[in-house]
Design a protein around this motif. Structure first.
Motif, PDB file in Angstrom:
ATOM      1  N   ALA A 135      21.123  13.439  37.511  1.00  0.00           N
ATOM      2  CA  ALA A 135      21.574  12.464  36.505  1.00  0.00           C
ATOM      3  C   ALA A 135      20.623  11.272  36.453  1.00  0.00           C
ATOM      4  CB  ALA A 135      22.989  12.005  36.817  1.00  0.00           C
ATOM      5  N   TYR A 139      27.012  18.009  34.209  1.00  0.00           N
ATOM      6  CA  TYR A 139      26.314  19.242  33.853  1.00  0.00           C
ATOM      7  C   TYR A 139      25.675  19.892  35.079  1.00  0.00           C
ATOM      8  CZ  TYR A 139      26.860  17.862  28.950  1.00  0.00           C
ATOM      9  OH  TYR A 139      27.370  17.515  27.726  1.00  0.00           O
ATOM     10  N   SER A 140      25.046  19.077  35.899  1.00  0.00           N
ATOM     11  CA  SER A 140      24.451  19.621  37.114  1.00  0.00           C
ATOM     12  C   SER A 140      25.532  20.127  38.076  1.00  0.00           C
ATOM     13  CB  SER A 140      23.590  18.560  37.785  1.00  0.00           C
ATOM     14  OG  SER A 140      22.951  19.066  38.929  1.00  0.00           O
ATOM     15  N   GLY A 146      25.033  13.797  32.910  1.00  0.00           N
ATOM     16  CA  GLY A 146      24.027  14.325  33.834  1.00  0.00           C
ATOM     17  C   GLY A 146      24.653  14.791  35.137  1.00  0.00           C
ATOM     18  N   ALA A 171      19.319  15.233  29.751  1.00  0.00           N
ATOM     19  CA  ALA A 171      20.218  15.608  30.852  1.00  0.00           C
ATOM     20  C   ALA A 171      20.488  17.107  30.847  1.00  0.00           C
ATOM     21  CB  ALA A 171      21.533  14.831  30.737  1.00  0.00           C
ATOM     22  N   VAL A 198      17.273  18.858  32.058  1.00  0.00           N
ATOM     23  CA  VAL A 198      17.141  18.647  33.503  1.00  0.00           C
ATOM     24  C   VAL A 198      18.076  19.585  34.254  1.00  0.00           C
ATOM     25  CG1 VAL A 198      17.634  17.023  35.374  1.00  0.00           C
ATOM     26  CG2 VAL A 198      16.307  16.276  33.404  1.00  0.00           C
ATOM     27  N   SER A 199      19.312  19.703  33.801  1.00  0.00           N
ATOM     28  CA  SER A 199      20.288  20.564  34.476  1.00  0.00           C
ATOM     29  C   SER A 199      19.860  22.027  34.456  1.00  0.00           C
ATOM     30  CB  SER A 199      21.658  20.426  33.802  1.00  0.00           C
ATOM     31  OG  SER A 199      22.135  19.101  33.886  1.00  0.00           O
ATOM     32  N   GLY A 251      17.407  12.256  34.709  1.00  0.00           N
ATOM     33  CA  GLY A 251      17.626  12.343  33.266  1.00  0.00           C
ATOM     34  C   GLY A 251      17.751  10.985  32.619  1.00  0.00           C
ATOM     35  N   VAL A 252      18.477  10.078  33.281  1.00  0.00           N
ATOM     36  CA  VAL A 252      18.651   8.728  32.753  1.00  0.00           C
ATOM     37  C   VAL A 252      17.318   7.982  32.767  1.00  0.00           C
ATOM     38  CG1 VAL A 252      19.608   6.470  33.347  1.00  0.00           C
ATOM     39  CG2 VAL A 252      21.102   8.448  33.213  1.00  0.00           C
ATOM     40  N   THR A 290      18.946  11.063  25.321  1.00  0.00           N
ATOM     41  CA  THR A 290      19.198  11.001  26.768  1.00  0.00           C
ATOM     42  C   THR A 290      20.100  12.151  27.209  1.00  0.00           C
ATOM     43  OG1 THR A 290      18.980   8.591  26.697  1.00  0.00           O
ATOM     44  CG2 THR A 290      20.036   9.528  28.635  1.00  0.00           C
ATOM     45  N   VAL A 291      21.117  12.474  26.405  1.00  0.00           N
ATOM     46  CA  VAL A 291      21.988  13.609  26.731  1.00  0.00           C
ATOM     47  C   VAL A 291      21.196  14.913  26.670  1.00  0.00           C
ATOM     48  CG1 VAL A 291      23.975  14.951  25.949  1.00  0.00           C
ATOM     49  CG2 VAL A 291      24.106  12.460  25.989  1.00  0.00           C
ATOM     50  N   GLY A 308      24.206   9.193  29.854  1.00  0.00           N
ATOM     51  CA  GLY A 308      23.262   9.957  30.664  1.00  0.00           C
ATOM     52  C   GLY A 308      23.762  10.166  32.080  1.00  0.00           C
TER      53      GLY A 308
END
Length: 840
Positions: free
Chosen positions: A304, A343-344, A340, A412, A415-416, A307-308, A408-409, A336
């Motif tokens: 998170a 989702y992870s 974030g 995220a 990234v996840s 991602g942020v 940003t989402v 985010g």
């Protein structure tokens, strides 16, 4: 899609250093861009095309010295009032402020009040002087008339005596010259008296226009100064704001307290505060409890934060070229962090469960990315769509807000799906605690544990909250709907406005300045309205000044207007500025009505005076923004709901599920609106949430809440319902699938909801008060949506409908592509087949 994500997860797992290096490069790049190119944020919510903006543009062109923003500074003395030293200190501070490059000018409260206080005496003196002058004129006129009569009589006598006309003229020439000189003096005196009378009339009109305005309180203990800047107040840098405060706070040496208004003290450069960190700490605690190890708990937090950092860093990098409000990076930060982590978490939790079941780590990471990652992708897509749709209303600052948060989402989500499996490869078996490994090994070694597992799973499915809801579906459904309905009742009283100093914390300088101004000068002085007048061409100076007072008289006739005074007139006498002081503050309902009535008065003023008026300034601009946002709500809601129905129809291949998801979202939204009105507008639990001065709700809160809550509600809908659909697609009875699907998803959704509520709740006490109601609305909305709608109403309705919940017309089934959000294709194909396919 599940197959593609499976491959992506396996690639990331196998090439972990490549993926990690790429993300590290992106992170450093965004950080460098943010440091190199960031500009100044503001809270400028003007809307191009509005009257407020048009008048501001006119002032910039025709009266540039008056086009900049202004702000108030209140000075407070002790019980005895301002001493000579205190007045001198204030005057010195005003003089020093005028030397700043960003300051256009200042209004010294004591000089201005002295002029206002002395005006009646000056007018009285002018009246006395005019009366004395008139008496002298009358006497001179009488004396001149007598002289003229004497001259005429002498001329007649000389003519009767037979003197020639030339001799008469020559003899009487000195007397005639003397009379002519007297007449000239009389004419000059009459003109001077007429000019004096005109000036006196203007002075009286000026005095009338200034009635109700004070710059030093009647008790002599408070004084208010105005600072005019060369640019808008929103464009001031934190350094300039601090410099202004440092100068005015220097009056403390003379026993005077200086309080700068919100426009000056507002610092939008800092994102994180203590409360936000506390919220993240609570989220971390929930992760530790759920996942059992610090490494497992730290992984979603790390994802998170990365991602942020990328998303918000990119947002900051654009502040140098895009006019961006402080709420934009804050919204991106809130979302985010929340999504974030969630989702992870979904991917990590599935991977952890599969590891404990004995699955190969690489296969488990890939399968978790293909199944839970598939749900993450569609859930993130709903959030991105809802936020990106903020462009539709056509409000620039809202579009920037939505796009920055959506980006940003999106980061995220990526990234996840990529960095999470890569880091899982790096962590390996350390994701699970030794105790959990030992327990799993003992369990897997037990003979016949598969049947026992099934029996235990069946027992858990029929127990717990999911079992209770499905055993009493009608009770759960009615209770949930009634609860949300009651919470939604205050929403009917929703009133929108932008925040003023009264919404700041009671111990803040901005609130103290607002409160002192309100008590000493009236609440209207906290937010004066600026009126711009366009005059006809060819007016003389006196005609233009009289036009100013004519317009001021008309402005004062509007209800709830305390004062209306001319402030400035352009050199060509075509543009004038007026300051209107309303009875109440800028966010009050009566001031909104004043703005409306002033605009309606424009036609009458144009017909009677020939002057066209328009409103500008912060107060009128705030009203414009609130009205535009209110008008944009219905179409935006329709767009979001329409898109949601299409997307959920594609994801779940059902008519009922999208309708149920959308209906539940509307219930959650109404309940969140009701709670916000009760707390921030009515002041319920104000002591708990630090709401000292309840007032109108932040004007762009509803439209942002619709977008954000919709996306997050669909997140939980996807995670809850995909588990039910997965069980149904694997051959379970529809009603049984509701229970088993709920059992699989309940724990992780509960943890995810607690995490998201914790992150949002951290912003309820943010140092930026504008963010506080937004954080509360999101936290409360997610709370009721996750636990009342998605975990109570949805399973109750799904259980009641049974197989009908998954009904879809055949023709539509053929048209829709199979998104396979639950990853059923992966389960059917099997990991070995997929591995062979990848190798080949």
């Amino acid at each position: 899609m599940a197959l593609l994500l499976y491959r992506l997860g396996k690639f990331s797992y196998r090439h972990r250093w490549l993926v990690i290096s790429l993300w590290l490069a992106v992170l450093l790049g965004m950080g460098g861009a943010a440091a190199a190119f960031h500009g100044t944020m503001s809270n400028n919510f003007q809307i191009p095309g509005t009257e407020t903006q048009r008048m501001l543009d006119k002032l910039k062109k025709e009266l540039p010295e008056s086009s900049g923003g202004s702000a108030g500074i209140v000075f407070e003395a002790g019980e005895a009032g301002f001493t000579p030293a205190g007045k001198t200190a204030v005057g010195t501070a005003m003089t020093e402020l005028r030397t700043l490059p960003d300051v256009q000018g200042t209004v010294d409260p004591f000089e201005t009040q002295a002029q206002l206080d002395g005006a009646p005496a000056e007018i009285s003196a002018a009246e006395a002087k005019l009366a004395a002058g008139q008496a002298e004129l009358d006497a001179s006129r009488t004396q001149l008339a007598a002289g003229q009569s004497q001259l005429a009589a002498a001329e007649q006598q000389m003519a009767a005596a037979g003197l020639p006309a030339e001799a008469i003229r020559a003899q009487l020439a000195p007397q005639r010259a003397q009379l002519a000189e007297g007449q000239a003096k009389l004419d000059a005196g009459a003109k001077e008296a007429a000019d004096g009378a005109a000036a006196l009339a203007l002075g009286k009109r000026q005095l009338t226009a200034s009635e109700g305005m004070r710059f030093v309180s009647t008790d002599g203990r408070a004084a208010i100064a105005q600072v005019q800047f060369k640019t808008s107040v929103n464009g001031l840098t934190p350094a300039v704001r601090q410099q202004v405060q440092d100068i005015v706070h220097g009056v403390s040496s003379a026993g005077v307290t200086a309080l700068a208004s919100k426009e000056i003290t507002e610092d939008v450069s800092q994102l994180f505060g203590v409360s936000e960190i506390v919220g993240i700490a609570v989220a971390a605690l929930a992760l530790i409890v759920m996942l059992g190890t610090l490494i497992a708990a730290g992984l979603p937090l790390l994802m998170a934060l990365i991602g942020v950092a990328v998303g918000v860093g990119g947002t900051f990098a654009l502040t140098g070229v895009v006019d961006m409000s402080s709420i934009s990076p804050m919204l991106a930060l809130m979302l985010g962090l929340a999504v974030g982590i969630d989702y992870s978490l979904f991917i990590v939790n599935r991977h952890r469960g599969q590891l404990l079941a004995g699955m190969d780590p690489e296969e488990s990471a890939a399968l978790a990315t293909g199944t839970s990652g598939n749900a993450v992708l569609f859930a993130g897509l709903t959030v991105v769509i809802a936020l990106a749709a903020l462009v539709v209303p056509g409000l620039p600052f809202l579009a920037v807000m939505g796009l920055s948060a959506a980006a940003t989402v999106a980061v995220a989500v990526v990234v996840s799906l990529t960095l999470t499996p890569a880091v899982l490869s790096l962590i390996g078996r350390r994701l699970v605690s030794n105790r959990a490994w030992a327990k799993a090994a003992r369990h897997n070694a037990e003979p016949g544990h598969e049947a026992a597992d099934l029996e235990r799973a069946e027992k858990r499915s029929s127990g717990g909250w999911g079992g209770l809801v499905t055993r009493h579906p009608w009770t759960a459904l009615l209770a949930g709907v009634v609860l949300l309905g009651v919470l939604a009742l205050p929403a009917s009283q929703l009133r929108l406005a932008l925040p003023d100093g009264g919404s700041e914390p009671v111990d803040s300088q901005a609130f103290k300045a607002y409160d002192l101004t309100r008590q000493s000068f009236g609440e209207g002085m906290t937010g004066p309205i600026v009126v711009v007048g366009e005059f006809p061409a060819g007016l003389s100076e006196d005609e233009a000044r009289n036009k100013q007072f004519d317009v001021a008289d008309e402005l004062r006739s509007v209800d709830n207007v305390i004062a209306a005074a001319p402030l400035a007139l352009s050199e060509d006498r075509r543009t004038a500025i007026f300051q209107v002081i309303p009875k109440e503050g800028p966010a009050s309902a009566s001031t909104v009505q004043v703005v409306s009535e002033l605009r309606a008065k424009g036609k009458e003023i144009r017909e009677s005076t020939g002057v066209t008026i328009g409103l500008t300034g912060q107060t009128a601009g705030n009203v414009d923004v609130s009205e535009k946002l209110g008008a944009a709500l219905p179409p935006y809601l329709a767009i979001v709901v329409g898109l949601s129905l299409i997307l959920l129809l594609l994801v779940f291949r059902s008519i009922v599920v999208p309708l149920l998801a959308t209906g539940g979202f509307l219930l959650s939204l109404a309940a969140a609106f009701g709670a916000v009105v009760a707390v921030y507008q009515w002041g319920w639990l104000g002591a708990v949430f630090d709401v000292a001065n309840p007032g109108a709700v932040l004007s762009f809160l509803p439209i942002i809440l619709i977008g954000v809550l919709f996306g997050l509600a669909m997140d939980y809908q996807v995670f809850i319902t995909s588990g039910m659909r997965e069980s149904f697609m694997h051959g379970e009875d529809a009603k049984h699938a509701v229970r088993s699907g709920f059992r699989h998803a309940a724990a992780v959704v509960t943890a995810a909801a607690i995490i998201m509520v914790s992150v949002f709740a951290g912003f309820i006490f943010s140092h930026l008060t504008m963010v506080r109601p937004l954080g509360f609305a999101m936290a409360f909305g997610v709370l009721v949506d996750a636990f009342v709608v998605r975990m109570t109403i949805v399973p109750a309705v799904m259980y009641l409908l049974g197989g009908k919940a998954w009904w879809l017309p055949r023709w539509l089934d053929k048209l829709l592509p199979d998104a396979d959000v639950e990853g059923a294709s992966l389960q059917r194909t099997g990991a070995e087949t997929l591995d062979k396919e990848l190798v080949s």
